[in-house]
Write a protein that holds these residues in place. Structure first.
Motif, PDB file in Angstrom:
ATOM      1  N   GLY A 156       0.704  -1.111   0.144  1.00  0.00           N
ATOM      2  CA  GLY A 156       0.106  -0.025  -0.267  1.00  0.00           C
ATOM      3  C   GLY A 156       0.708   1.665   0.181  1.00  0.00           C
ATOM      4  O   GLY A 156       2.161   1.200  -0.359  1.00  0.00           O
ATOM      5  N   PHE A 157       0.352   2.523   0.080  1.00  0.00           N
ATOM      6  CA  PHE A 157       0.815   3.543   0.185  1.00  0.00           C
ATOM      7  C   PHE A 157       1.654   4.491   0.729  1.00  0.00           C
ATOM      8  O   PHE A 157       2.918   4.176   1.079  1.00  0.00           O
ATOM      9  N   ILE A 158       2.026   3.519   2.668  1.00  0.00           N
ATOM     10  CA  ILE A 158       2.387   4.103   3.684  1.00  0.00           C
ATOM     11  C   ILE A 158       3.433   2.536   3.761  1.00  0.00           C
ATOM     12  O   ILE A 158       5.110   2.503   3.832  1.00  0.00           O
ATOM     13  N   ASP A 189       0.784  -9.010   2.473  1.00  0.00           N
ATOM     14  CA  ASP A 189      -0.731  -8.029   1.780  1.00  0.00           C
ATOM     15  C   ASP A 189      -1.149  -8.861   0.780  1.00  0.00           C
ATOM     16  O   ASP A 189      -0.841  -9.608   0.108  1.00  0.00           O
ATOM     17  N   LYS A 190      -2.794  -8.457   1.156  1.00  0.00           N
ATOM     18  CA  LYS A 190      -3.601  -9.379   0.542  1.00  0.00           C
ATOM     19  C   LYS A 190      -4.046  -8.710  -1.164  1.00  0.00           C
ATOM     20  O   LYS A 190      -4.190  -9.443  -2.072  1.00  0.00           O
ATOM     21  N   THR A 195      -5.463  -5.809  -2.117  1.00  0.00           N
ATOM     22  CA  THR A 195      -6.737  -5.283  -2.171  1.00  0.00           C
ATOM     23  C   THR A 195      -6.362  -4.157  -3.753  1.00  0.00           C
ATOM     24  O   THR A 195      -5.230  -4.042  -4.051  1.00  0.00           O
ATOM     25  N   ASP A 245      -4.587 -12.991   3.354  1.00  0.00           N
ATOM     26  CA  ASP A 245      -4.823 -11.954   4.229  1.00  0.00           C
ATOM     27  C   ASP A 245      -3.994 -12.125   5.696  1.00  0.00           C
ATOM     28  O   ASP A 245      -4.407 -12.809   6.297  1.00  0.00           O
ATOM     29  N   ILE A 246      -4.152 -10.735   6.291  1.00  0.00           N
ATOM     30  CA  ILE A 246      -3.887 -10.591   7.617  1.00  0.00           C
ATOM     31  C   ILE A 246      -4.899 -11.701   8.642  1.00  0.00           C
ATOM     32  O   ILE A 246      -4.904 -12.328   9.871  1.00  0.00           O
ATOM     33  N   LEU A 261       0.921  -2.337   9.106  1.00  0.00           N
ATOM     34  CA  LEU A 261       0.175  -1.395   8.750  1.00  0.00           C
ATOM     35  C   LEU A 261      -1.340  -1.871   7.591  1.00  0.00           C
ATOM     36  O   LEU A 261      -1.970  -1.298   7.782  1.00  0.00           O
ATOM     37  N   SER A 269      -8.465   1.783   4.521  1.00  0.00           N
ATOM     38  CA  SER A 269      -7.709   3.133   5.254  1.00  0.00           C
ATOM     39  C   SER A 269      -8.537   4.191   4.997  1.00  0.00           C
ATOM     40  O   SER A 269      -7.932   5.418   4.992  1.00  0.00           O
ATOM     41  N   THR A 292     -10.947  -7.179   8.610  1.00  0.00           N
ATOM     42  CA  THR A 292      -9.488  -6.314   8.625  1.00  0.00           C
ATOM     43  C   THR A 292      -9.041  -5.740   9.559  1.00  0.00           C
ATOM     44  O   THR A 292      -7.964  -5.762   9.989  1.00  0.00           O
ATOM     45  N   SER A 313      -1.482   3.448  13.747  1.00  0.00           N
ATOM     46  CA  SER A 313      -2.249   3.637  13.410  1.00  0.00           C
ATOM     47  C   SER A 313      -2.527   5.691  13.539  1.00  0.00           C
ATOM     48  O   SER A 313      -1.507   5.742  13.060  1.00  0.00           O
ATOM     49  N   TYR A 324     -14.554   4.350  10.033  1.00  0.00           N
ATOM     50  CA  TYR A 324     -12.749   3.974  10.156  1.00  0.00           C
ATOM     51  C   TYR A 324     -12.332   4.149  10.794  1.00  0.00           C
ATOM     52  O   TYR A 324     -11.589   3.101  11.737  1.00  0.00           O
ATOM     53  N   LYS A 353     -10.116   1.284  13.378  1.00  0.00           N
ATOM     54  CA  LYS A 353      -8.911   1.677  13.868  1.00  0.00           C
ATOM     55  C   LYS A 353      -8.665   1.588  16.063  1.00  0.00           C
ATOM     56  O   LYS A 353      -7.508   1.026  16.389  1.00  0.00           O
ATOM     57  N   SER A 376      -0.719  11.426  11.892  1.00  0.00           N
ATOM     58  CA  SER A 376      -1.786  12.558  10.870  1.00  0.00           C
ATOM     59  C   SER A 376      -1.825  11.843   9.570  1.00  0.00           C
ATOM     60  O   SER A 376      -0.879  10.723   9.018  1.00  0.00           O
ATOM     61  N   ASN A 390      -0.768  11.591   5.879  1.00  0.00           N
ATOM     62  CA  ASN A 390       0.013  11.289   5.072  1.00  0.00           C
ATOM     63  C   ASN A 390       0.072  11.218   3.412  1.00  0.00           C
ATOM     64  O   ASN A 390      -1.114  11.865   3.423  1.00  0.00           O
TER      65      ASN A 390
HETATM   66  P1  NAD Z   1      -3.881   1.449   1.255  1.00  0.00           P
HETATM   67  O1  NAD Z   1      -5.051   1.725   1.592  1.00  0.00           O
HETATM   68  O2  NAD Z   1      -2.856   2.166   1.312  1.00  0.00           O
HETATM   69  O3  NAD Z   1      -2.457   0.519   1.602  1.00  0.00           O
HETATM   70  C1  NAD Z   1      -3.142  -0.054   2.486  1.00  0.00           C
HETATM   71  C2  NAD Z   1      -2.467  -2.038   2.512  1.00  0.00           C
HETATM   72  O4  NAD Z   1      -2.953  -2.877   2.954  1.00  0.00           O
HETATM   73  C3  NAD Z   1      -2.876  -2.179   0.969  1.00  0.00           C
HETATM   74  O5  NAD Z   1      -1.930  -2.691   0.101  1.00  0.00           O
HETATM   75  C4  NAD Z   1      -4.088  -3.442   0.732  1.00  0.00           C
HETATM   76  O6  NAD Z   1      -4.459  -4.373   0.151  1.00  0.00           O
HETATM   77  C5  NAD Z   1      -3.233  -3.966   1.943  1.00  0.00           C
HETATM   78  N1  NAD Z   1      -4.710  -4.835   2.911  1.00  0.00           N
HETATM   79  C6  NAD Z   1      -5.762  -4.495   3.355  1.00  0.00           C
HETATM   80  N2  NAD Z   1      -6.564  -5.643   3.518  1.00  0.00           N
HETATM   81  C7  NAD Z   1      -5.615  -6.355   4.134  1.00  0.00           C
HETATM   82  C8  NAD Z   1      -6.027  -7.530   4.493  1.00  0.00           C
HETATM   83  N3  NAD Z   1      -7.004  -8.155   4.876  1.00  0.00           N
HETATM   84  N4  NAD Z   1      -4.638  -8.541   4.706  1.00  0.00           N
HETATM   85  C9  NAD Z   1      -3.510  -8.076   4.000  1.00  0.00           C
HETATM   86  N5  NAD Z   1      -3.533  -6.715   3.641  1.00  0.00           N
HETATM   87  C10 NAD Z   1      -4.140  -6.557   3.074  1.00  0.00           C
HETATM   88  O7  NAD Z   1      -3.153   2.424   3.732  1.00  0.00           O
HETATM   89  P2  NAD Z   1      -1.848   3.612   3.676  1.00  0.00           P
HETATM   90  O8  NAD Z   1      -2.815   4.699   3.263  1.00  0.00           O
HETATM   91  O9  NAD Z   1      -1.086   2.955   3.123  1.00  0.00           O
HETATM   92  O10 NAD Z   1      -2.086   2.981   5.609  1.00  0.00           O
HETATM   93  C11 NAD Z   1      -1.472   2.924   6.233  1.00  0.00           C
HETATM   94  C12 NAD Z   1      -1.962   2.297   7.643  1.00  0.00           C
HETATM   95  O11 NAD Z   1      -1.493   3.341   7.825  1.00  0.00           O
HETATM   96  C13 NAD Z   1      -3.441   1.676   7.962  1.00  0.00           C
HETATM   97  O12 NAD Z   1      -2.713   1.132   8.920  1.00  0.00           O
HETATM   98  C14 NAD Z   1      -3.963   3.563   8.627  1.00  0.00           C
HETATM   99  O13 NAD Z   1      -4.757   3.156   8.916  1.00  0.00           O
HETATM  100  C15 NAD Z   1      -2.446   4.067   8.320  1.00  0.00           C
HETATM  101  N6  NAD Z   1      -2.495   5.436   8.925  1.00  0.00           N
HETATM  102  C16 NAD Z   1      -2.740   5.646   7.000  1.00  0.00           C
HETATM  103  C17 NAD Z   1      -2.539   7.519   7.538  1.00  0.00           C
HETATM  104  C18 NAD Z   1      -2.688   7.612   5.792  1.00  0.00           C
HETATM  105  O14 NAD Z   1      -2.852   8.924   6.129  1.00  0.00           O
HETATM  106  N7  NAD Z   1      -3.073   7.146   4.984  1.00  0.00           N
HETATM  107  C19 NAD Z   1      -1.979   8.455   8.194  1.00  0.00           C
HETATM  108  C20 NAD Z   1      -2.087   7.363   9.507  1.00  0.00           C
HETATM  109  C21 NAD Z   1      -1.880   6.424   9.457  1.00  0.00           C
END
Ligand code: NAD
Length: 351
Positions: free
Chosen positions: A10-12, A32-33, A35, A58-59, A80, A84, A99, A132, A159, A163, A187, A189
């Protein structure tokens, strides 16, 4: 050190995998699943690296996850994987419960069983880092205040409630079962490889194409923006230097109203790719507010700064310029996602 990263596509998560592997020289096991939110491009540069492995899982598949922990001999977990996107949690909360809550529960149980089989010296060094969001704290007034680690939880959306629930499970597994956990709440990202439904990429890409820039309500809602590479550096420090049973707030001291963010993007795009006649600010439209839309988030990051020696490198304007350039240079990544998976109906005011 070998780190299992869940949600590493995913992104982060992908920024974390890149940082651990390429900057810190650690080994990474990405679970990673895949998605809709995952993209292959975000980890493509890691695939041939001898320290990188990927498992499509899948986790919630506790047994399979535990077998990967054992086979790979992981020393830490950075969790992570999550659903999201706040707007999606309003349209369909089920996947968030599955999830974010049940998935975290399965991972915690897998980690406990895995730890039982480790020799004491490795068990003592093991860490479960739960990643988180600041959204678990609810909202702040526009007039002031910051979220600290002692702020009571008051989530508003499906959401953030999912969390918050996962944060409580993680802390309970520490207090009840002695699992060596660390927790971080960050906060909003922004940066490369963010899925084009979220606020900043959506506005960049709509602006680039001369499409409307839809802003929720009056655009007064304030978010505290952090570049994803600053977050990835902070997360590695929480993992390696954080005290077990503690949480760390992470934020960039970059508070901006949503309207100010969209106006800045419009101006920077005008500079980089001028439109023949209009200014992109004219593309801004105000649309009905999101239900339960939190007014303001802002992080007090002093604990992370003092204890971990972390500080954000990017100011918002520099980070945003760099992010816009990245989207301009990487159309081959976002164009198929935008056309195939994102039909233009979502507004993307993440967080
Ligand atoms: P994202 O949606 O870009 O990526 C989530 C990843 O998790 C994806 O690659 C997806 O395929 C995978 N995933 C989802 N369900 C799954 C499952 N059941 N089993 C395995 N993999 C699974 O999310 P993100 O923006 O990268 O956020 C990552 C984490 O950081 C999250 O926990 C989010 O709550 C937290 N967070 C995000 C932000 C933000 O601004 N984006 C800020 C603070 C915290």
């Amino acid at each position: 050190m070998k780190v299992m990263v869940t949600g590493g596509s995913g992104f982060i998560g992908s920024a974390v995998c890149r940082h651990l592997l390429l900057d810190l020289g650690l080994d990474v096991v990405n679970i990673d699943k895949l998605t809709y939110a995952a993209t292959e491009g975000a980890t493509a540069m890691l695939e041939r690296h001898p320290g990188y492995s990927f498992h499509k899982l899948d986790i919630r598949e506790r047994g399979a996850i535990q077998r990967v922990m054992e086979k790979e001999g992981v020393d830490a977990i950075m969790h992570l994987a999550a659903e999201s996107h706040v707007d999606r949690s309003i349209d369909g909360p089920g996947a968030f419960i599955e999830t974010n809550i049940l998935g975290t529960y399965a991972l915690l149980q897998a980690a406990r069983s895995y730890l039982d089989g480790l020799p004491e010296e490795r068990r003592l060094l093991f860490r479960f880092h739960h990643v988180s969001t600041d959204e678990v704290f609810g909202e702040l007034p526009l007039s002031g205040g910051l979220f600290t680690e002692a702020t009571p939880y008051a989530p508003s959306s499906p959401y953030s409630a999912s969390k918050a629930s996962s944060d409580h499970l993680v802390m309970a597994w520490h207090h009840t079962f002695g699992l060596p956990v660390v927790l971080s709440n960050c906060s909003n990202n922004y940066g490369p490889f963010q899925f084009p439904e979220k606020l900043i990429p959506l506005m960049i890409l709509n602006g680039l194409e001369g499409k409307p820039l839809p802003v929720y309500g009056t655009g007064e809602n304030v978010r505290d923006w952090l570049h994803v590479e600053d977050h990835a550096r902070a997360l590695a420090l929480v993992l390696t230097r954080g005290r077990t049973g503690q949480s760390y707030n992470i934020g960039g001291r970059n508070e901006r109203s949503n309207l100010a963010v969209v106006q800045t993007i419009a101006d920077l795009l005008d500079e980089a790719r001028p439109l023949p006649s209009a200014s992109r600010r004219e593309l801004i439209t105000f649309v009905g507010d999101r239900p339960g839309h939190d007014l303001r988030y802002a992080i007090d990051a002093r604990k992370a700064e003092a204890e971990l020696g972390w500080k954000a490198h990017y100011g918002f304007d520099t980070g945003l310029r760099k992010t816009i350039s990245w989207y301009l240079d990487n159309e081959a990544w976002w164009r198929p996602l935008r056309e195939a998976r994102y039909a233009g109906q979502r507004l993307g005011a993440n967080g």
